[in-house]
Write a protein that holds these residues in place. Structure first.
Motif, PDB file in Angstrom:
ATOM      1  N   ASN A 185      31.032  42.873  43.778  1.00 39.72           N
ATOM      2  CA  ASN A 185      32.405  42.389  43.927  1.00 39.72           C
ATOM      3  C   ASN A 185      32.668  41.927  45.356  1.00 39.72           C
ATOM      4  O   ASN A 185      32.340  42.632  46.312  1.00 39.72           O
ATOM      5  CB  ASN A 185      33.409  43.484  43.559  1.00 39.72           C
ATOM      6  N   MET A 186      33.272  40.752  45.484  1.00 43.46           N
ATOM      7  CA  MET A 186      33.729  40.283  46.786  1.00 43.46           C
ATOM      8  C   MET A 186      35.229  40.535  46.895  1.00 43.46           C
ATOM      9  O   MET A 186      35.988  40.216  45.984  1.00 43.46           O
ATOM     10  CB  MET A 186      33.451  38.792  46.970  1.00 43.46           C
ATOM     11  N   HIS A 187      35.646  41.113  48.020  1.00 43.96           N
ATOM     12  CA  HIS A 187      37.054  41.335  48.308  1.00 43.96           C
ATOM     13  C   HIS A 187      37.387  40.512  49.554  1.00 43.96           C
ATOM     14  O   HIS A 187      37.177  40.959  50.682  1.00 43.96           O
ATOM     15  CB  HIS A 187      37.335  42.822  48.522  1.00 43.96           C
ATOM     16  N   LEU A 188      37.854  39.297  49.331  1.00 41.32           N
ATOM     17  CA  LEU A 188      38.030  38.328  50.405  1.00 41.32           C
ATOM     18  C   LEU A 188      39.508  38.206  50.757  1.00 41.32           C
ATOM     19  O   LEU A 188      40.341  37.985  49.880  1.00 41.32           O
ATOM     20  CB  LEU A 188      37.474  36.965  49.992  1.00 41.32           C
TER      21      LEU A 188
ATOM     22  N   GLN B 179      41.478  35.219  42.228  1.00 38.60           N
ATOM     23  CA  GLN B 179      41.429  36.615  41.794  1.00 38.60           C
ATOM     24  C   GLN B 179      40.944  36.667  40.354  1.00 38.60           C
ATOM     25  O   GLN B 179      41.563  36.082  39.465  1.00 38.60           O
ATOM     26  CB  GLN B 179      42.811  37.259  41.895  1.00 38.60           C
ATOM     27  N   GLU B 180      39.830  37.338  40.141  1.00 45.61           N
ATOM     28  CA  GLU B 180      39.261  37.458  38.804  1.00 45.61           C
ATOM     29  C   GLU B 180      38.964  38.932  38.549  1.00 45.61           C
ATOM     30  O   GLU B 180      37.914  39.441  38.923  1.00 45.61           O
ATOM     31  CB  GLU B 180      37.995  36.612  38.662  1.00 45.61           C
ATOM     32  N   GLY B 181      39.937  39.621  37.952  1.00 45.42           N
ATOM     33  CA  GLY B 181      39.800  41.053  37.733  1.00 45.42           C
ATOM     34  C   GLY B 181      39.838  41.797  39.048  1.00 45.42           C
ATOM     35  O   GLY B 181      40.798  41.686  39.803  1.00 45.42           O
ATOM     36  N   THR B 182      38.767  42.541  39.344  1.00 49.43           N
ATOM     37  CA  THR B 182      38.721  43.317  40.592  1.00 49.43           C
ATOM     38  C   THR B 182      37.929  42.611  41.680  1.00 49.43           C
ATOM     39  O   THR B 182      37.646  43.198  42.725  1.00 49.43           O
ATOM     40  CB  THR B 182      38.092  44.694  40.322  1.00 49.43           C
TER      41      THR B 182
END
Length: 381
Positions: A170-173, A144-147
């Motif tokens: 941004n990737m949301h994995l 997790q790096e910020g958003t």
């Protein structure tokens, strides 16, 4: 038996009566079978017993949310873990993301320090949000790096995490599944601001599946986009007999070797059972569940509309699927489904099918008996 034979005898004064009775039995049987066309083995409650909303589980460890925050339970002991995000079972080892920078945690049954959380250094100032060990003694680490999320990897035996892999936007994995040579990772890709004229204040997110490989060094993992779909998010990836099924809020994807196929089914959450079938559930008040079994897709009607908003689904070693979430009053709730009951002969549908087949065979057999008897006697029919 003589009366029955006379009643069903061909070209007798009762032939139309026998035909009418047989027709009525067929209609009644069809109606009973249709009325039993509801998913069997559904009951209230889940297999995991904690006072809160379950977020994740692995082995004997449970991660759950209460009014006072996030908690993690292990072997009967509960600790507060405000920023915890994941639990993963790998053999006799349970790994945990407890939200602390530079560390992940593990617990193993035969460790000399006993059943408790033991820190493992990531060797870098990163925070793990998801973990996925594979059979190559490697572990993928979603950071997790910020958003946004990034991807790193490490050896399970230690040595620290590799450099991270990033993408434009941004990737949301949120989901990871090990493969024979690496991992499949799913989630969503959020476009950069002003991407192709999209709203800069709220860029859309698109379903995303990545194939990830790592050479075991400090180099960053290598990623390849397997699927970029419509607006939505991939929430599950499951191994099947032939390949993998990825489930999402916009579509469901079949991945067999290099062939990627859209199945055209959306879902809110999903789970794989012990038969390598994949169950897809809708949101609150959904009326049915879709089940993918090999090349077949069936839709089973629920006995009652789903009265919870699912947040976590798990299938235990006995094939019991537990669906956890919150009800309309925002209180934790759960229902369970026996994944083996729908194909069991002891289910209502199985009993109705068997009874209808036996009754039909009995009547057809008696009619055939009359025909054979008439032929033997040389009667015209």
């Amino acid at each position: 038996m003589t009366d029955w034979r006379r009643l069903l005898k061909e070209e007798s004064e009762h032939q139309w009566l026998s035909f009418a009775v047989f027709t009525i039995i067929i209609i009644i049987g069809a109606l009973l079978i249709d009325s039993s066309n509801e998913l069997s083995g559904v009951h209230e409650g889940g297999q995991l017993n904690v006072e809160g909303t379950i977020v994740d589980s692995a082995g004997d460890a449970i991660l759950y949310q209460t009014e006072n925050g996030m908690n993690v339970s292990l072997n009967g002991f509960t600790d507060s873990a405000s920023y915890a995000t994941c639990l993963v079972q790998h053999g006799h080892i349970t790994f945990a993301c407890l939200g602390q920078e530079g560390l992940i945690w593990f617990s193993e049954e035969d460790h000399p320090e006993g059943w408790g959380w033991i820190p493992m250094s990531l060797g870098r100032d990163i925070t793990a949000s998801q973990l996925s060990p594979n059979n190559l003694n490697q572990m993928l680490v979603i950071t997790q790096e910020g958003t946004t999320n990034s991807i790193a990897a490490m050896n399970i035996s230690g040595g620290g995490a590799s450099n991270t892999t990033n993408h434009e936007g941004n990737m949301h994995l949120g989901v990871v599944t090990p493969t024979e040579s690496g991992w499949l990772v799913g989630g969503a890709w959020q476009a950069p601001a002003n991407w192709l004229g999209t709203n800069p204040a709220s860029p859309p997110m698109f379903e995303l599946i990545l194939s990830v490989h790592w050479d075991g060094t400090s180099n960053s993992p290598v990623t390849e986009i397997v699927h970029m779909g419509d607006e939505g998010r991939i929430h599950g990836i499951f191994a099947t007999d032939d390949g993998y099924i990825a489930t999402g809020t916009a579509d469901t994807i079949s991945i067999i070797e290099d062939k990627v196929t859209s199945l055209g089914i959306s879902s809110f959450t999903a789970v794989g059972d012990n038969n390598n079938d994949v169950w897809l559930f809708g949101s609150l008040h959904s009326m049915s569940v879709a089940i993918i079994s090999g090349d077949d897709i069936s839709v089973e009607k629920l006995p009652e509309p789903l009265d919870i908003l699912p947040t976590y689904v798990v299938c235990d070693s006995d094939g019991i699927i537990s669906i956890y979430g919150v009800d309309v009053g925002d209180s934790p709730s759960a229902i369970s489904i026996d994944s083996n009951a729908r194909v069991s002969i002891t289910s209502m549908r199985g009993i109705m099918d068997l009874g209808f087949i036996l009754a039909s065979l009995l009547i057809i057999g008696m009619m055939g008996w009359n025909i054979t008897d008439a032929i033997r006697k040389g009667e015209v029919f």
